[in-house]
Scaffold this active site. Structure first.
Site, PDB file in Angstrom:
ATOM      1  CG  ASP A  67      -2.992  -1.605   1.787  1.00 40.10           C
ATOM      2  OD1 ASP A  67      -2.692  -2.804   1.637  1.00 40.10           O
ATOM      3  OD2 ASP A  67      -2.170  -0.733   2.061  1.00 40.10           O
ATOM      4  CG  ASN A 136       4.618   8.379   1.515  1.00 36.45           C
ATOM      5  OD1 ASN A 136       4.527   7.363   2.199  1.00 36.45           O
ATOM      6  ND2 ASN A 136       3.708   8.717   0.614  1.00 36.45           N
ATOM      7  CG  HIS A 138       2.220   4.869   2.681  1.00 34.17           C
ATOM      8  ND1 HIS A 138       2.137   4.955   1.306  1.00 34.17           N
ATOM      9  CD2 HIS A 138       2.852   3.705   2.923  1.00 34.17           C
ATOM     10  CE1 HIS A 138       2.681   3.883   0.769  1.00 34.17           C
ATOM     11  NE2 HIS A 138       3.136   3.119   1.721  1.00 34.17           N
ATOM     12  CD  GLU A 143      -0.033   7.476  -0.077  1.00 37.51           C
ATOM     13  OE1 GLU A 143       0.921   7.397   0.721  1.00 37.51           O
ATOM     14  OE2 GLU A 143       0.080   7.184  -1.283  1.00 37.51           O
TER      15      GLU A 143
END
Ligand code: PGA
Length: 241
Positions: A67, A136, A138, A143
């Site tokens: 990414d 979280n 991801h 996400e």
């Protein structure tokens, strides 16, 4: 899932580096999927040392990063281009023509994403994908959401990720709001996956990843479906298993 629990961050980095190095020793033109973030830094430094000592040769290796922030130029100190060169590529003999990192400033992002995906396919697919994990859930910048995307795409970052990553910027306002990420399909198609997690703030998400429901609200939970996924955890990250 294969799970290794090690004492601390140093052991985690050593174990991860030895798995990546063995992949490259087995197949000198291996295609590696690479991750940024604080977790793999130690692994990169150990791989650089192994390369200096002549224990592993990266000259034929092809790399694809997961990414990049949208809008950051490759020379921005918080860009993942900068991170990868600073922590890894400047210290090893990966050929520059074999390095692929999503471009945060591509003129046509949709077209760029298609081409990135095509390049992974043309390279023969990813042999070993290294992953960190967000608190979280991801992976890459996929996400938590009501749906996930298969292929490389642009995505809005969640407030939680912006907050978590603000530690690398002067203020949360400076953190880009969007990113380009390989999709869940790009990741799940890798032959082998190696996920690294360190520290007690990762313990709850590791528990959910390993034994929770498979849900788009926790993208890492899909790794339960992968046939060759290894987790390397330090004791703190594994505390709730
Ligand atoms: P970290 O980030 O390694 O800095 O904890 C991991 C991630 O957000 O994927």
């Amino acid at each position: 899932m294969k799970i290794y629990i090690v004492e601390d961050y140093q052991q985690l980095s050593a174990k991860a580096a030895s798995i990546v190095a063995s992949q490259v020793i087995l197949k000198n033109n291996a295609v590696l999927g690479l991750a940024t973030g604080s977790t793999p830094e130690g692994m990169y430094s150990q791989l650089a040392q192994m390369n200096r000592e002549g224990k592993v040769d990266f000259s034929e290796v092809v790399t694809f990063n997961l990414d990049e922030y949208l809008g950051l130029s490759p020379d921005h100190p918080q860009s993942y281009h900068y991170f990868m060169h600073h922590h890894f590529f400047n210290h090893v003999n990966v050929s520059p023509r074999n390095i692929h990192i999503p471009l945060g400033q591509a003129k046509n992002i949709a077209e760029f994403c298609l081409e990135y995906e095509q390049k992974i396919t043309e390279a023969g697919g990813i042999d070993l994908q290294v992953l960190g994990i967000g608190a979280n859930g991801h992976i890459g910048f996929n996400e938590p959401h009501t749906y996930l995307k298969l292929q490389t795409h642009a995505i809005d970052l969640t407030e939680e990720t912006i907050e978590a990553n603000s530690r690398f910027f002067f203020s949360p306002e400076e953190v880009p709001r969007q990113a380009v990420t390989m999709g869940m399909g790009s990741i799940m198609k890798a032959q082998r996956i190696l996920l690294l997690a360190s520290g007690k703030n990762k313990a709850p998400v590791i528990k959910e990843t390993v034994s929770g429901k498979i849900t788009t609200e926790l993208p890492a939970s899909f790794l339960q479906l992968h046939r060759d996924c290894t987790l390397i955890l330090d004791k703190e990250a594994a505390a709730l298993l």
